[in-house]
Every structure is written in C-alpha cells, then in structure tokens.
Design a protein around this motif. Structure first.
Motif, PDB file in Angstrom:
ATOM      1  N   ASP A  54       3.796  20.894 -57.704  1.00 18.93           N
ATOM      2  CA  ASP A  54       3.148  22.128 -57.264  1.00 18.93           C
ATOM      3  C   ASP A  54       3.950  23.337 -57.734  1.00 18.93           C
ATOM      4  O   ASP A  54       5.173  23.317 -57.724  1.00 18.93           O
ATOM      5  CB  ASP A  54       3.038  22.174 -55.737  1.00 18.93           C
ATOM      6  N   GLU A  55       3.232  24.377 -58.120  1.00 17.42           N
ATOM      7  CA  GLU A  55       3.872  25.624 -58.506  1.00 17.42           C
ATOM      8  C   GLU A  55       3.576  26.748 -57.528  1.00 17.42           C
ATOM      9  O   GLU A  55       4.330  27.700 -57.433  1.00 17.42           O
ATOM     10  CB  GLU A  55       3.419  26.050 -59.911  1.00 17.42           C
ATOM     11  N   ARG A  56       2.464  26.623 -56.824  1.00 14.56           N
ATOM     12  CA  ARG A  56       2.064  27.685 -55.898  1.00 14.56           C
ATOM     13  C   ARG A  56       2.122  27.196 -54.466  1.00 14.56           C
ATOM     14  O   ARG A  56       2.026  26.005 -54.186  1.00 14.56           O
ATOM     15  CB  ARG A  56       0.666  28.186 -56.238  1.00 14.56           C
ATOM     16  N   LEU A  57       2.264  28.168 -53.567  1.00 14.86           N
ATOM     17  CA  LEU A  57       2.328  27.906 -52.132  1.00 14.86           C
ATOM     18  C   LEU A  57       1.251  28.720 -51.433  1.00 14.86           C
ATOM     19  O   LEU A  57       0.846  29.779 -51.920  1.00 14.86           O
ATOM     20  CB  LEU A  57       3.692  28.314 -51.584  1.00 14.86           C
ATOM     21  N   VAL A  58       0.838  28.242 -50.288  1.00 16.57           N
ATOM     22  CA  VAL A  58      -0.096  28.973 -49.450  1.00 16.57           C
ATOM     23  C   VAL A  58       0.652  29.325 -48.172  1.00 16.57           C
ATOM     24  O   VAL A  58       1.266  28.466 -47.546  1.00 16.57           O
ATOM     25  CB  VAL A  58      -1.355  28.131 -49.144  1.00 16.57           C
ATOM     26  N   LEU A  59       0.622  30.601 -47.805  1.00 17.36           N
ATOM     27  CA  LEU A  59       1.300  31.097 -46.610  1.00 17.36           C
ATOM     28  C   LEU A  59       0.268  31.396 -45.537  1.00 17.36           C
ATOM     29  O   LEU A  59      -0.756  32.026 -45.801  1.00 17.36           O
ATOM     30  CB  LEU A  59       2.073  32.380 -46.937  1.00 17.36           C
ATOM     31  N   ARG A  60       0.562  30.935 -44.329  1.00 17.50           N
ATOM     32  CA  ARG A  60      -0.331  31.171 -43.189  1.00 17.50           C
ATOM     33  C   ARG A  60       0.507  31.276 -41.927  1.00 17.50           C
ATOM     34  O   ARG A  60       1.522  30.617 -41.810  1.00 17.50           O
ATOM     35  CB  ARG A  60      -1.292  29.990 -43.074  1.00 17.50           C
ATOM     36  N   LEU A  68       5.669  31.277 -39.535  1.00 13.20           N
ATOM     37  CA  LEU A  68       4.810  31.184 -40.710  1.00 13.20           C
ATOM     38  C   LEU A  68       4.930  29.780 -41.273  1.00 13.20           C
ATOM     39  O   LEU A  68       5.952  29.115 -41.096  1.00 13.20           O
ATOM     40  CB  LEU A  68       5.252  32.209 -41.762  1.00 13.20           C
ATOM     41  N   VAL A  69       3.890  29.338 -41.959  1.00 17.91           N
ATOM     42  CA  VAL A  69       3.901  28.003 -42.559  1.00 17.91           C
ATOM     43  C   VAL A  69       3.610  28.137 -44.049  1.00 17.91           C
ATOM     44  O   VAL A  69       2.647  28.805 -44.439  1.00 17.91           O
ATOM     45  CB  VAL A  69       2.863  27.075 -41.904  1.00 17.91           C
ATOM     46  N   LEU A  70       4.462  27.491 -44.854  1.00 10.53           N
ATOM     47  CA  LEU A  70       4.247  27.399 -46.295  1.00 10.53           C
ATOM     48  C   LEU A  70       3.688  26.018 -46.607  1.00 10.53           C
ATOM     49  O   LEU A  70       4.304  25.004 -46.258  1.00 10.53           O
ATOM     50  CB  LEU A  70       5.566  27.572 -47.052  1.00 10.53           C
ATOM     51  N   TYR A  71       2.543  25.994 -47.243  1.00  5.34           N
ATOM     52  CA  TYR A  71       1.929  24.745 -47.677  1.00  5.34           C
ATOM     53  C   TYR A  71       2.021  24.681 -49.199  1.00  5.34           C
ATOM     54  O   TYR A  71       1.598  25.633 -49.863  1.00  5.34           O
ATOM     55  CB  TYR A  71       0.437  24.726 -47.352  1.00  5.34           C
ATOM     56  N   PRO A  72       2.510  23.597 -49.790  1.00  5.51           N
ATOM     57  CA  PRO A  72       2.299  23.443 -51.228  1.00  5.51           C
ATOM     58  C   PRO A  72       0.791  23.457 -51.464  1.00  5.51           C
ATOM     59  O   PRO A  72       0.012  22.998 -50.609  1.00  5.51           O
ATOM     60  CB  PRO A  72       2.895  22.056 -51.530  1.00  5.51           C
ATOM     61  N   GLU A  73       0.353  23.984 -52.572  1.00  5.75           N
ATOM     62  CA  GLU A  73      -1.080  24.159 -52.801  1.00  5.75           C
ATOM     63  C   GLU A  73      -1.850  22.838 -52.656  1.00  5.75           C
ATOM     64  O   GLU A  73      -2.938  22.812 -52.068  1.00  5.75           O
ATOM     65  CB  GLU A  73      -1.326  24.770 -54.177  1.00  5.75           C
TER      66      GLU A  73
END
Length: 171
Positions: A54-60, A68-73
């Motif tokens: 994975d190169e991108r993360l999703v922040l929520r 906050l939670v970082l999810y690998p895409e």
C-alpha cells in the motif's frame, strides 16, 4: 493456502502455495506533529505498509474513541465492502450510516520523508496539540493525543479480568 494454477497433458494438477499478505501494526510509538500539522509515520509502521504493497492511507476519526485511525487503502476498501454488503441501499437509515462513515475520511499519501498532513479539523476532533502516540492495532494504526492515551487504559486488574472473560467465552 493452496490453489490450482494449471493442468498438464497427463491430467496432473500443479499446486503452488501463495501467501495472503496481512499487515500487522504492533506496538506504540510517541511522536510530535510540526506546526503545519505534519507527522512522520514511524519507520516500523512504514515498513509494514510497504511490505503490504500500500502507498496510500485513509484517515478517519474513530467511531468510539477520541482518536484518529489510519487505514492502509486496501484495508479501508475491505472495510467499506464488508459494510456495504451488510447494508440495504433502500433503507434510509442504513444509507445515512454508510454515507457518514465513508464521507468523513481523508485520503493521505506519505511524502518522500515519510510524513503526512493531519488536517486541522481532525486535530481538533482528537484533541491533538503536538505530542501524539501511534498505536498499532493489527491492520490499522490509531493516533492519539499523548495526554489522552492514559485516560483510555484499563487498570492491570481490569485488563486481566476482561481478557480472562473474553478468552473463557471462546472455549
């Protein structure tokens, strides 16, 4: 896991083993954000992310806690697919739940130095000022205000009792 990849003329089946890549973020690391709201993703977590492809993360913002939670895409996409499969598109409340869950996210990319920008509204949501703690949660990473992490911890006795009850219920 085993999978059939092909057959030859003699009706022999070739089997190869393929490995399912699972990310495992573990541990906790204290860090700081700079004045612009940027943070370095800890090197140990960057290695796990890169190993998973994975190169991108999703922040929520977390649904239950002030973090906050970082999810690998790829993990985020699995979560979205799992949620969507449980919801009825023709149910108004379920559509609202899905809309709120997926609309309150930021797509992040690490810069060349391994930094990412945490938007100001997310910093406010999690009461983050400067000192943060990254906590590996298996396939996601939580970001906490360093001062808030202690408030959320169970006492050793509470933790032991909860773990005992959880593991006993599996028997």
């Amino acid at each position: 896991m085993w999978g059939i990849v092909g057959k030859n003329d003699y009706l022999c089946t070739q089997l190869i083993q393929y490995k399912e890549v699972r990310m495992r973020f573990l541990g906790n690391i204290e860090a700081k954000i700079d004045t612009k709201g940027r943070a370095f993703l800890p090197a140990t977590f960057r290695k796990v992310l890169q190993g998973g492809g994975d190169e991108r993360l999703v922040l929520r913002k977390d649904v239950f806690q002030t973090c906050l939670v970082l999810y690998p895409e790829s993990v985020w996409n699995e979560q979205m697919d799992a949620m969507r499969s449980r919801l009825n598109r023709w149910n108004k409340q379920q559509q609202q739940v899905f809309r709120q869950f997926v609309s309150e996210v930021e797509l992040l990319t690490l810069d060349g130095n391994g930094r990412f920008l945490i938007p100001k509204r997310y910093l406010r949501m999690a009461s983050i000022e400067q000192d943060i703690k990254f906590i590996g949660m298996g396939d996601t990473i939580e970001i906490w205000s360093n001062s808030k992490t202690e408030e959320q911890q169970m006492t050793p006795e509470e933790f032991g009792q909860a773990l005992e009850e959880l593991m006993r219920s599996e028997e």
